[in-house]
Scaffold this motif. Structure first.
Motif, PDB file in Angstrom:
ATOM      1  N   ALA A 183      -4.477  -4.848  -0.712  1.00  0.00           N
ATOM      2  CA  ALA A 183      -3.221  -4.051  -1.337  1.00  0.00           C
ATOM      3  C   ALA A 183      -3.489  -3.063  -1.629  1.00  0.00           C
ATOM      4  N   ARG A 184      -5.022  -3.835  -2.838  1.00  0.00           N
ATOM      5  CA  ARG A 184      -5.034  -2.970  -3.716  1.00  0.00           C
ATOM      6  C   ARG A 184      -5.834  -1.562  -2.433  1.00  0.00           C
ATOM      7  N   LEU A 185      -6.348  -1.626  -1.694  1.00  0.00           N
ATOM      8  CA  LEU A 185      -6.744  -0.334  -1.075  1.00  0.00           C
ATOM      9  C   LEU A 185      -5.457   0.778  -0.694  1.00  0.00           C
ATOM     10  N   LEU A 186      -4.468  -0.603  -0.044  1.00  0.00           N
ATOM     11  CA  LEU A 186      -3.342   0.136   0.411  1.00  0.00           C
ATOM     12  C   LEU A 186      -2.520   1.080  -0.614  1.00  0.00           C
ATOM     13  N   SER A 187      -2.596   0.458  -1.639  1.00  0.00           N
ATOM     14  CA  SER A 187      -1.933   1.464  -3.363  1.00  0.00           C
ATOM     15  C   SER A 187      -2.108   2.670  -3.865  1.00  0.00           C
ATOM     16  N   ARG A 188      -3.103   3.000  -3.460  1.00  0.00           N
ATOM     17  CA  ARG A 188      -3.937   4.315  -3.409  1.00  0.00           C
ATOM     18  C   ARG A 188      -3.122   5.597  -2.352  1.00  0.00           C
ATOM     19  N   PHE A 189      -2.360   4.671  -0.903  1.00  0.00           N
ATOM     20  CA  PHE A 189      -1.645   5.996  -0.244  1.00  0.00           C
ATOM     21  C   PHE A 189      -0.228   5.695  -0.538  1.00  0.00           C
ATOM     22  N   ILE A 190       0.524   3.551  -1.467  1.00  0.00           N
ATOM     23  CA  ILE A 190       1.432   3.789  -1.176  1.00  0.00           C
ATOM     24  C   ILE A 190       1.746   3.419  -2.918  1.00  0.00           C
ATOM     25  N   ARG A 191       2.773   4.288  -3.424  1.00  0.00           N
ATOM     26  CA  ARG A 191       3.175   4.144  -4.731  1.00  0.00           C
ATOM     27  C   ARG A 191       3.761   2.769  -4.959  1.00  0.00           C
ATOM     28  N   GLU A 214     -13.352   6.649   3.673  1.00  0.00           N
ATOM     29  CA  GLU A 214     -14.159   6.661   5.499  1.00  0.00           C
ATOM     30  C   GLU A 214     -14.149   4.878   5.051  1.00  0.00           C
ATOM     31  N   ALA A 215     -13.789   4.291   7.423  1.00  0.00           N
ATOM     32  CA  ALA A 215     -13.813   3.399   7.078  1.00  0.00           C
ATOM     33  C   ALA A 215     -15.503   2.851   6.811  1.00  0.00           C
ATOM     34  N   GLU A 216     -16.494   3.537   6.664  1.00  0.00           N
ATOM     35  CA  GLU A 216     -17.661   3.147   6.031  1.00  0.00           C
ATOM     36  C   GLU A 216     -17.692   2.387   5.196  1.00  0.00           C
ATOM     37  N   GLU A 217     -16.817   2.805   3.883  1.00  0.00           N
ATOM     38  CA  GLU A 217     -17.164   2.413   3.143  1.00  0.00           C
ATOM     39  C   GLU A 217     -16.369   0.732   2.579  1.00  0.00           C
ATOM     40  N   ALA A 218     -15.990   0.455   4.008  1.00  0.00           N
ATOM     41  CA  ALA A 218     -15.394  -0.375   3.452  1.00  0.00           C
ATOM     42  C   ALA A 218     -15.843  -1.820   3.422  1.00  0.00           C
ATOM     43  N   GLU A 219     -16.881  -2.265   3.161  1.00  0.00           N
ATOM     44  CA  GLU A 219     -18.158  -3.317   2.689  1.00  0.00           C
ATOM     45  C   GLU A 219     -18.026  -3.061   1.685  1.00  0.00           C
ATOM     46  N   GLY A 220     -18.418  -1.709   1.221  1.00  0.00           N
ATOM     47  CA  GLY A 220     -18.657  -1.981  -0.556  1.00  0.00           C
ATOM     48  C   GLY A 220     -17.328  -1.321  -1.105  1.00  0.00           C
ATOM     49  N   PHE A 221     -16.189  -1.654  -1.095  1.00  0.00           N
ATOM     50  CA  PHE A 221     -15.436  -1.466  -1.361  1.00  0.00           C
ATOM     51  C   PHE A 221     -15.225  -1.962  -2.834  1.00  0.00           C
ATOM     52  N   GLU A 222     -15.065  -1.339  -4.320  1.00  0.00           N
ATOM     53  CA  GLU A 222     -15.779  -2.005  -5.023  1.00  0.00           C
ATOM     54  C   GLU A 222     -14.111  -2.609  -5.393  1.00  0.00           C
ATOM     55  N   GLU A 223     -15.083  -4.001  -5.780  1.00  0.00           N
ATOM     56  CA  GLU A 223     -13.666  -4.694  -6.663  1.00  0.00           C
ATOM     57  C   GLU A 223     -13.244  -4.973  -7.271  1.00  0.00           C
ATOM     58  N   GLY A 224     -14.322  -4.066  -8.716  1.00  0.00           N
ATOM     59  CA  GLY A 224     -13.622  -3.358  -9.683  1.00  0.00           C
ATOM     60  C   GLY A 224     -12.341  -2.710 -10.159  1.00  0.00           C
ATOM     61  N   GLU A 225     -12.425  -2.235  -8.697  1.00  0.00           N
ATOM     62  CA  GLU A 225     -11.234  -0.681  -9.074  1.00  0.00           C
ATOM     63  C   GLU A 225     -10.194  -1.196  -9.758  1.00  0.00           C
ATOM     64  N   GLN A 226      -9.156  -0.811 -10.072  1.00  0.00           N
ATOM     65  CA  GLN A 226      -7.937  -0.522 -11.016  1.00  0.00           C
ATOM     66  C   GLN A 226      -6.965  -0.718  -9.903  1.00  0.00           C
ATOM     67  N   LEU A 227      -5.808  -1.697  -9.397  1.00  0.00           N
ATOM     68  CA  LEU A 227      -5.325  -1.292  -8.951  1.00  0.00           C
ATOM     69  C   LEU A 227      -4.486  -0.679  -9.688  1.00  0.00           C
ATOM     70  N   ARG A 228      -3.952   0.618  -9.371  1.00  0.00           N
ATOM     71  CA  ARG A 228      -2.515   1.452  -9.976  1.00  0.00           C
ATOM     72  C   ARG A 228      -1.746   1.040 -10.491  1.00  0.00           C
ATOM     73  N   ASP A 229      -0.769   1.146 -11.167  1.00  0.00           N
ATOM     74  CA  ASP A 229      -0.088   0.387 -12.329  1.00  0.00           C
ATOM     75  C   ASP A 229       1.237   0.094 -11.359  1.00  0.00           C
ATOM     76  N   ILE A 230       1.094  -0.796 -10.124  1.00  0.00           N
ATOM     77  CA  ILE A 230       2.928   0.309 -10.181  1.00  0.00           C
ATOM     78  C   ILE A 230       4.149  -0.810  -9.959  1.00  0.00           C
ATOM     79  N   ASN A 231       3.208  -2.158 -10.597  1.00  0.00           N
ATOM     80  CA  ASN A 231       4.419  -3.373 -11.077  1.00  0.00           C
ATOM     81  C   ASN A 231       5.767  -3.222 -12.247  1.00  0.00           C
ATOM     82  N   THR A 232       6.973  -3.784 -11.405  1.00  0.00           N
ATOM     83  CA  THR A 232       7.910  -3.550 -12.296  1.00  0.00           C
ATOM     84  C   THR A 232       7.386  -4.069 -13.946  1.00  0.00           C
ATOM     85  N   PRO A 233       7.937  -3.910 -14.516  1.00  0.00           N
ATOM     86  CA  PRO A 233       7.915  -4.579 -15.956  1.00  0.00           C
ATOM     87  C   PRO A 233       7.877  -6.474 -16.288  1.00  0.00           C
TER      88      PRO A 233
END
Lengths: 168, 199
Positions: free
Chosen positions: B34-42, B101-120
């Motif tokens: 979900a965190r990965l897909l939040s890069r594409f979808i707001r 790129e798919a090659e980054e999948a293995e090294g996808f950084e866990e620490g990357e912040q999910l965009r703040d897309i949540n409701t209050p």
């Protein structure tokens, strides 16, 4: 059980113990909940945000509605190796037979005036060979140049020569 | 058994018809995907819908998964394609700057912040979980806190943690488990309350 699960998640269990824990996960509801909570904890510590609880419930319902997938069992690696080797050997055999059958035969070099040359061959000048030569040819026919797969042709020629000799 | 091998075992069980095994993989990777897909979808609801769709597609495609790549790498590609198809169907386009790129999948950084897309309210609930985890960790005895942080954040092996903490591996194992259980104990009431509430 949960301590073993914790070890499993950290990749610290040997294959046999890990397989046993994975097997037990299918029966132990509490262990499955722990699996989810431990993973959520790790994600939270790394700065991730959990999804809604409704997410899991909705996805679970959708999965339940899906037809169960059944993949064909994969061949063991050893079987795959032998299958590949035998297939390669079969292909090599077919290629060899094909090459022998269809390889270009040695051709006579094209002549500059083929028609003019054809005239003298109309009446070949046959030189009778002595009987000793037949024996020599028969003995050494294995070394005579010939294209493979000609079958009986070399023998036929030799035998016909022998058939002519007694009449002389 | 390595993480990749664990996934392979769960996939093999799912391929033999064990749906529960696939659900364990969902539990493990749902937030990461979900965190990965939040890069594409707001929109957060859309992110969850596409994440679900990606898991369903992955489940249907399981017979074709041969284990040539890691399960998450495979799931990652399905997720990216699902998100792109979704955006195209909605008449939108995935911004190329966020393509990964798919090659980054293995090294996808866990620490990357999910965009703040949540409701209050979901932000509030999210903060509550985060606060619970953080406060529980802060309240742990020093040796438990260090052990769980070295494992979950640094990704260290038990052997390395044992060397760093100058203690036997068995002690490391016990400390990490006790830390996890202490956090889980505090989370359980929240998770029970949170049913059907969005983050």
């Amino acid at each position: 059980m949960k301590e073993r699960l914790s070890e499993l998640m950290d990749g610290e269990l040997d294959d046999r113990s890990a397989a046993a824990v994975l097997e037990a996960l299918g029966r132990d509801r509490e262990a499955r909940q722990a699996w989810g909570t431990y993973h959520m904890t790790g994600d939270a510590m790394r700065g991730g945000r959990p999804l809604s609880e409704g997410f899991a419930a909705r996805l679970s319902a959708r999965l339940a509605a899906e037809p169960t997938v059944l993949a064909p069992r994969a061949l063991p690696a050893e079987s795959r190796k032998w299958f590949a080797l035998s297939a390669a050997a079969s292909l090599a055999a077919v290629a060899l037979v094909g090459w022998m059958a269809f390889a270009p035969r040695p051709q006579v070099a094209p002549s500059a005036a083929p028609v003019a040359q054809a005239q003298p061959e109309a009446k070949p000048n046959i030189v009778p060979l002595p009987t000793a030569a037949n024996d020599y040819l028969l003995a050494h026919q294995g070394f005579s140049p010939r294209v493979s797969l000609q079958g009986m042709a070399p023998y036929v020629r030799t035998v016909s020569e022998q058939a002519v000799e007694p009449r002389r | 058994m390595t993480d990749r091998e664990i996934d392979r075992q769960l996939v093999a069980r799912a391929q033999r018809g064990d749906k529960q095994a696939f659900e364990l993989l969902v539990e493990k990777y749902q937030r990461k995907l979900a965190r990965l897909l939040s890069r594409f979808i707001r929109d957060p609801a859309e992110v969850e819908d596409v994440t679900q769709e990606a898991f369903i597609k992955a489940y249907r495609a399981l017979p074709a998964f041969r284990g040539d790549s890691a399960f998450y790498t495979w799931l990652y590609r399905i997720g990216i394609n699902t998100a792109k198809n979704y955006l195209m169907a909605m008449g939108r386009r995935a911004p190329t700057s966020t393509e990964v790129e798919a090659e980054e999948a293995e090294g996808f950084e866990e620490g990357e912040q999910l965009r703040d897309i949540n409701t209050p309210e979901s932000v509030l609930l999210s903060n509550e979980i985060a606060e619970t985890v953080n406060s529980t960790i802060e309240g742990l005895p020093e040796e438990l806190r260090r052990a769980i942080q070295m494992r979950e954040i640094e990704g260290m092996s038990y052997e390395d943690i044992a060397q760093a903490m100058n203690c036997p591996i068995g002690t490391v194992r016990s400390r990490i488990f006790r830390a996890r259980e202490a956090i889980a104990e505090q989370l359980r009431p929240l998770l029970d309350i949170r049913k059907d509430q969005r983050w």
